[in-house]
Every structure is written in structure tokens, then in C-alpha cells.
Write a protein that holds these residues in place. Structure first.
Motif, PDB file in Angstrom:
ATOM      1  N   ASN A 115      70.873  63.282  -8.383  1.00  0.00           N
ATOM      2  CA  ASN A 115      69.922  64.250  -8.932  1.00  0.00           C
ATOM      3  C   ASN A 115      70.526  65.109 -10.025  1.00  0.00           C
ATOM      4  O   ASN A 115      69.852  65.962 -10.587  1.00  0.00           O
ATOM      5  CB  ASN A 115      69.420  65.177  -7.812  1.00  0.00           C
ATOM      6  N   SER A 116      71.810  64.908 -10.277  1.00  0.00           N
ATOM      7  CA  SER A 116      72.471  65.748 -11.286  1.00  0.00           C
ATOM      8  C   SER A 116      72.202  65.183 -12.675  1.00  0.00           C
ATOM      9  O   SER A 116      71.570  64.133 -12.828  1.00  0.00           O
ATOM     10  CB  SER A 116      73.971  65.793 -11.022  1.00  0.00           C
ATOM     11  N   ASN A 117      72.693  65.873 -13.671  1.00  0.00           N
ATOM     12  CA  ASN A 117      72.512  65.409 -15.052  1.00  0.00           C
ATOM     13  C   ASN A 117      73.714  64.614 -15.540  1.00  0.00           C
ATOM     14  O   ASN A 117      73.784  64.276 -16.716  1.00  0.00           O
ATOM     15  CB  ASN A 117      72.292  66.612 -15.975  1.00  0.00           C
ATOM     16  N   SER A 118      74.654  64.347 -14.639  1.00  0.00           N
ATOM     17  CA  SER A 118      75.875  63.656 -15.047  1.00  0.00           C
ATOM     18  C   SER A 118      75.959  62.288 -14.392  1.00  0.00           C
ATOM     19  O   SER A 118      75.382  62.054 -13.329  1.00  0.00           O
ATOM     20  CB  SER A 118      77.102  64.464 -14.623  1.00  0.00           C
ATOM     21  N   LYS A 119      76.715  61.418 -15.038  1.00  0.00           N
ATOM     22  CA  LYS A 119      77.017  60.109 -14.443  1.00  0.00           C
ATOM     23  C   LYS A 119      78.096  60.314 -13.390  1.00  0.00           C
ATOM     24  O   LYS A 119      78.969  61.162 -13.560  1.00  0.00           O
ATOM     25  CB  LYS A 119      77.521  59.182 -15.555  1.00  0.00           C
ATOM     26  N   ILE A 120      78.023  59.553 -12.322  1.00  0.00           N
ATOM     27  CA  ILE A 120      79.032  59.726 -11.271  1.00  0.00           C
ATOM     28  C   ILE A 120      79.432  58.378 -10.689  1.00  0.00           C
ATOM     29  O   ILE A 120      78.597  57.486 -10.541  1.00  0.00           O
ATOM     30  CB  ILE A 120      78.537  60.700 -10.175  1.00  0.00           C
ATOM     31  N   ASP A 121      80.728  58.226 -10.411  1.00  0.00           N
ATOM     32  CA  ASP A 121      81.242  57.015  -9.762  1.00  0.00           C
ATOM     33  C   ASP A 121      81.400  57.284  -8.278  1.00  0.00           C
ATOM     34  O   ASP A 121      81.858  58.367  -7.877  1.00  0.00           O
ATOM     35  CB  ASP A 121      82.604  56.631 -10.348  1.00  0.00           C
ATOM     36  N   LEU A 122      81.058  56.295  -7.483  1.00  0.00           N
ATOM     37  CA  LEU A 122      81.211  56.454  -6.035  1.00  0.00           C
ATOM     38  C   LEU A 122      81.926  55.254  -5.428  1.00  0.00           C
ATOM     39  O   LEU A 122      81.742  54.120  -5.889  1.00  0.00           O
ATOM     40  CB  LEU A 122      79.853  56.615  -5.350  1.00  0.00           C
ATOM     41  N   GLU A 123      82.708  55.507  -4.433  1.00  0.00           N
ATOM     42  CA  GLU A 123      83.323  54.441  -3.640  1.00  0.00           C
ATOM     43  C   GLU A 123      82.832  54.582  -2.208  1.00  0.00           C
ATOM     44  O   GLU A 123      82.737  55.702  -1.691  1.00  0.00           O
ATOM     45  CB  GLU A 123      84.849  54.562  -3.664  1.00  0.00           C
ATOM     46  N   VAL A 124      82.525  53.459  -1.599  1.00  0.00           N
ATOM     47  CA  VAL A 124      82.008  53.492  -0.228  1.00  0.00           C
ATOM     48  C   VAL A 124      83.027  52.821   0.684  1.00  0.00           C
ATOM     49  O   VAL A 124      83.523  51.728   0.391  1.00  0.00           O
ATOM     50  CB  VAL A 124      80.650  52.750  -0.132  1.00  0.00           C
ATOM     51  N   SER A 125      83.358  53.484   1.748  1.00  0.00           N
ATOM     52  CA  SER A 125      84.274  52.904   2.733  1.00  0.00           C
ATOM     53  C   SER A 125      83.769  53.296   4.120  1.00  0.00           C
ATOM     54  O   SER A 125      82.714  53.929   4.246  1.00  0.00           O
ATOM     55  CB  SER A 125      85.702  53.417   2.511  1.00  0.00           C
ATOM     56  N   TYR A 126      84.508  52.942   5.130  1.00  0.00           N
ATOM     57  CA  TYR A 126      84.052  53.319   6.470  1.00  0.00           C
ATOM     58  C   TYR A 126      85.234  53.635   7.374  1.00  0.00           C
ATOM     59  O   TYR A 126      86.368  53.266   7.107  1.00  0.00           O
ATOM     60  CB  TYR A 126      83.186  52.221   7.086  1.00  0.00           C
ATOM     61  N   GLY A 127      84.939  54.360   8.410  1.00  0.00           N
ATOM     62  CA  GLY A 127      85.913  54.661   9.445  1.00  0.00           C
ATOM     63  C   GLY A 127      85.156  54.708  10.761  1.00  0.00           C
ATOM     64  O   GLY A 127      84.048  54.172  10.876  1.00  0.00           O
ATOM     65  N   TRP A 128      85.718  55.386  11.711  1.00  0.00           N
ATOM     66  CA  TRP A 128      85.071  55.493  13.016  1.00  0.00           C
ATOM     67  C   TRP A 128      84.985  56.947  13.405  1.00  0.00           C
ATOM     68  O   TRP A 128      85.827  57.750  13.009  1.00  0.00           O
ATOM     69  CB  TRP A 128      85.836  54.677  14.063  1.00  0.00           C
ATOM     70  N   GLY A 129      83.970  57.262  14.175  1.00  0.00           N
ATOM     71  CA  GLY A 129      83.740  58.669  14.450  1.00  0.00           C
ATOM     72  C   GLY A 129      83.667  58.997  15.925  1.00  0.00           C
ATOM     73  O   GLY A 129      83.295  58.166  16.754  1.00  0.00           O
ATOM     74  N   THR A 130      84.046  60.206  16.217  1.00  0.00           N
ATOM     75  CA  THR A 130      83.793  60.786  17.532  1.00  0.00           C
ATOM     76  C   THR A 130      83.657  62.296  17.288  1.00  0.00           C
ATOM     77  O   THR A 130      83.530  62.724  16.147  1.00  0.00           O
ATOM     78  CB  THR A 130      84.906  60.438  18.534  1.00  0.00           C
TER      79      THR A 130
END
Lengths: 191, 274
Positions: free
Chosen positions: B60-75
Motif C-alpha cells: 500500500n506504500s508508494n515505494s517499490k519493495i523487495d520481499l523474501e519469504v521463508s518459514y520456521g516453526w512456532g510455539t
């Protein structure tokens, strides 16, 4: 003078017109009534998704000082993370070094020096410029937890870093060498 | 064409107004939006093929953005605060696609997540790292999206209350309960706390808030009780009554009795908790 039969015919015609008008009126009323009776309802259902939005976060590179003086604490400027959420959320903070100490880093090669120098005290953080101060750690620590929905305006979470150099901390030689620690802010709704 | 009817002064005013509008647009544009993830938490039943609903990232911002997606585990800890665990022991279980992408202003990206078919519930966390654009990529901030995934038809479990204690907070009474989950799937706390005046039978009840308890975890649930009515002196019984909740989550069926001695109606004093 008109004949009587003509008068009767006119009267019949008049009555017929009246009858037709009455029938039309009744039909009209009946139709309106019928239309009024035809009703329809629409049940509208919806639900809202849980959403989190990060609107503002600290700069990726922050130079605390180029010439820190032993014994004199350096406090950063105010740093802010702004979040918008419609559910309960929180932020954790963690460093890439186990105990928050800053390590010798080569800016040109972008790597930590294996046998490089390490500061004698950790980088600390606080939500107030006057403390209390907590040491950074690689174990995520709650910067804020259990925050309620923010509304449309969002919520700003502000914090500071502090580092107090010691006389045991040595100046690094070489223009590309610096002390560094990387900090990760994790924003999430949790469980 | 000359616009002789517009004076130089009017042009100047229009120009300044335009600059102000552009300035405000750019400033408020940045403030108006950020990077949004929906859903922020996903509770789903996965099918035999391991597919689950997608996650969506909206810039929703006015800038371009790079994202990386990874995963872990949660508790989570006793207070429900998330604890994210390393993914190194579970490399092959979760697939996210795409694992990195660039979002221009106002763009949306669907991130598909699938899990290796399993007969056990899973509690992964999907991390979205915002990567700065510059000479060296740096992670700026991360959004964590916890997933609560249960295989289709997985049997319900039951949580247990392992501890219960009371404390006073001003004129209120705080009922503290620790829920534990010894099952393979997550459960929710629930039920009611009933406070019953032993002699008169007058009772008050408070709903226990529904909180998620992950497998192997414990969670403290605190309920505050403050009565606007005059509280009679006497012995009170505290009863915790569970009931089945409406989802696939299990029920808590625990009856615990405590004695509360209240001296005055103005400031209840707790003297006997066993």
C-alpha cells in the motif's frame, strides 16, 4: 326533444362506463396490493480477516557513532515502528549475535571477521531514552506484546539503542572495518 | 495563446498551490499505507495434497519493495508470546512460492503455501522479510504469520488446567488458570468461572477467554472479577466449569473448588485459598 329510447341508451352507456371504471379501479387496487405482497429479503453475511500492516520501520543502516568515547554512553535517536492491525499483535527484537555484543565487520566484503575484535559490552535497548536498558540477545525479546487493535490511525512503537564503550574497547584500523550487530524486528499477531 | 487575463500574481499563487498539493500528496501517500499481509494468522485444515489457503501481500506504500519469504516453526510461552524456532530440522515439509519477489506500489502478490502431506498437525510460521534496496541487501523488518494446520479428520483433544490460584487487585479478584495441552493438536481455553456464595447460593459467573494453547505448551489465563453489587461476607466457592466449544477444538472439563472468605463488601479480602 330527444326520444326516450336515446335517453335510456345514454344512461346505459354511462352506467357501462361507470362499471368499467369501477372494474379498472378494483383491478388497479388488486394489482397494487399484489405487488405490495411480493416481497424479497436478502441476508448479507460477512466476516473480517485478521490483518497486519507495517507502515514504518527503522532505517536499515544506523551509525551510532564514528568516535565513541570510553565511559560515555551513546544513546541513539528515537527509532519507530508503526503498525496497523485489527487484532492483538506484538513486536520482538533480536540480534544476530548471541549476547548483543558488536563484532568487527568488514564493510567492503560484507562479513564478520572470524577472529576479529568484539566490544566488551552489549548494545542495549529501551522504550525510553532514560531506560531501563536491556541487553540485546539472539533470543527474541518482546519490544511490545499483547497490543490491541490499532484502528485506522495505527500505532507507533518508539525505542532507543544505547552503547557504553569501555577503555577495553579498541579502535578498529582500516576504513572498511567497523563494529556491527544486526537487529531483526519481527511483527506478528502471535497465538 | 496568451492568458492575459491571468496576472503574474495569480500564476504565482497557482504554482505555490500546486507545489503544496504535490508535497501533501507525497507526504500523506507515504503515511497512507505500508506493507500488509492477509491473513495475519491462518488456522486451516489441510487436505491430502497438503494445500492450504494462500497468503496475500499488498504493497500500500508508494515505494517499490523487495520481499523474501521463508518459514520456521512456532510455539508460545506461558503468556502467549510467540516463540519462533529454527526451520533447519524440517527443511522438506513446507513449500512457499514465490520465495522472493518485488512488489511495486499498490501491487498484490499471492504467496502459495503447501505442506508435505502428513497425518499430524503442524505449526509453521511464514516469515516475510522486507529487503532494503541498495548496494547490499539488508533485512529491514519481518512480519511473522503463524499457521495452525490440522489434517482433515484429526481427532479432538482435551486441554487440562494444571494450576489455579487467586490474587487480589484492588477491589477485584483475579482468577489465574494455567492451561496445558498434552495433545498433538492445538486447543482453546474456554468455560466459565462460577463464584457461588455458599449460604445464599447467589452466584456470579465470568467467561474464560478463549486462548489458543499449542501442543506441549502452557498458557496462563487470568480472569478479573469485580462485582458492582454488594458482596456478602461469607464463604464462597469457586468452580471452573468447562463446556465443549463449537470448533474442532476440544473441551475442558475440570471442576476445581476453592474457598474465598470475603470480609467486607467494599474491599474483598482473600484469606483462604487451597
Amino acid at each position: 326533444m330527444k326520444p326516450k329510447s336515446v335517453k335510456i341508451r345514454r344512461s346505459v352507456v354511462k352506467q357501462m362506463y361507470q362499471l368499467i371504471f369501477l372494474v379498472l379501479l378494483l383491478l388497479s387496487i388488486n394489482t397494487s396490493y399484489s405487488i405490495a405482497q411480493v416481497s424479497h429479503t436478502t441476508d448479507v453475511y460477512m466476516n473480517i480477516a485478521e490483518v497486519i500492516e507495517v507502515l514504518q520501520w527503522p532505517t536499515e543502516i544506523y551509525t551510532l557513532s564514528d568516535g565513541a568515547i570510553p565511559g560515555v554512553p551513546i544513546v541513539s535517536q528515537i527509532l519507530t515502528i508503526k503498525v496497523r492491525s485489527n487484532t492483538i499483535w506484538g513486536i520482538t527484537i533480536a540480534s544476530d549475535q548471541d549476547n548483543g555484543f558488536l563484532r568487527e565487520y568488514d564493510n567492503t566484503g560484507a562479513f564478520y571477521i572470524g577472529d576479529g575484535k568484539t566490544t566488551t559490552s552489549p548494545l542495549e535497548w529501551s522504550v525510553s531514552p532514560v531506560g531501563p536498558w536491556l541487553s540485546l540477545s539472539s533470543t527474541p525479546t518482546a519490544l511490545i506484546t499483547g497490543e490491541g487493535p490499532t484502528g485506522d490511525t495505527g500505532k507507533e512503537i518508539s525505542f532507543y539503542f544505547r552503547f557504553t564503550p569501555s577503555f577495553d574497547d579498541e579502535k578498529l584500523s582500516g576504513e572498511s572495518r567497523t563494529y556491527k550487530v544486526s537487529i531483526t524486528y519481527t511483527v506478528g499477531v502471535g497465538y | 495563446m496568451r492568458l492575459s487575463f491571468i496576472s503574474k500574481k495569480d500564476w504565482l499563487i497557482c504554482f505555490i498551490a500546486l507545489i503544496i498539493v504535490l508535497f501533501n500528496t507525497s507526504v500523506f501517500g507515504e503515511e497512507s499505507g505500508g506493507v500488509l499481509i492477509v491473513p495475519a494468522r491462518l488456522e486451516a485444515i489441510f487436505n491430502y495434497d497438503g494445500s492450504i489457503p494462500s497468503l496475500y501481500v499488498i504493497n500500500n506504500s508508494n515505494s517499490k519493495i523487495d520481499l523474501e519469504v521463508s518459514y520456521g516453526w512456532g510455539t508460545h510461552d506461558l503468556y502467549g508470546q510467540p516463540r519462533y524456532l529454527d526451520s533447519s530440522n524440517h527443511q522438506a515439509l513446507i513449500i512457499v512460492y514465490p520465495s522472493s519477489f518485488t512488489l511495486n506500489s499498490k501491487e498484490i502478490m499471492e504467496v502459495k503455501v503447501s505442506v508435505n502431506p502428513s497425518d499430524q498437525p503442524m505449526y509453521p510460521v511464514i516469515f516475510f522479510d522486507f529487503i532494503s534496496q541498495g548496494d547490499m541487501a539488508r533485512k529491514a523488518v519481518r512480519i511473522a504469520v503463524p499457521l495452525l494446520l490440522t489434517p482433515s479428520g484429526f481427532p479432538e483433544g482435551e486441554g487440562v488446567i494444571t494450576h489455579c490460584w487467586l490474587e487480589r487487585k484492588g477491589k477485584s479478584l483475579i482468577v489465574n488458570l494455567i492451561f496445558a495441552n498434552p495433545n498433538m493438536a492445538h486447543v482453546r481455553s474456554g468455560g466459565k468461572v462460577m463464584i457461588v456464595h455458599k449460604e445464599s447460593g447467589i452466584s456470579f459467573d465470568i467467561d474464560i477467554p478463549k486462548q489458543i494453547i499449542l501442543p506441549g505448551a502452557q498458557r496462563l489465563v487470568s480472569i478479573e472479577w469485580y462485582s458492582e453489587e454488594s458482596i456478602r461476607p461469607g464463604i464462597y466457592l469457586l468452580e471452573i466449569v468447562g463446556f465443549p466449544v463449537q470448533t474442532v477444538m476440544p473441551k475442558f472439563i475440570v471442576d476445581v473448588f476453592h474457598k474465598i472468605h470475603i470480609y467486607s463488601s467494599a474491599a474483598p479480602k482473600l484469606i483462604d485459598v487451597k
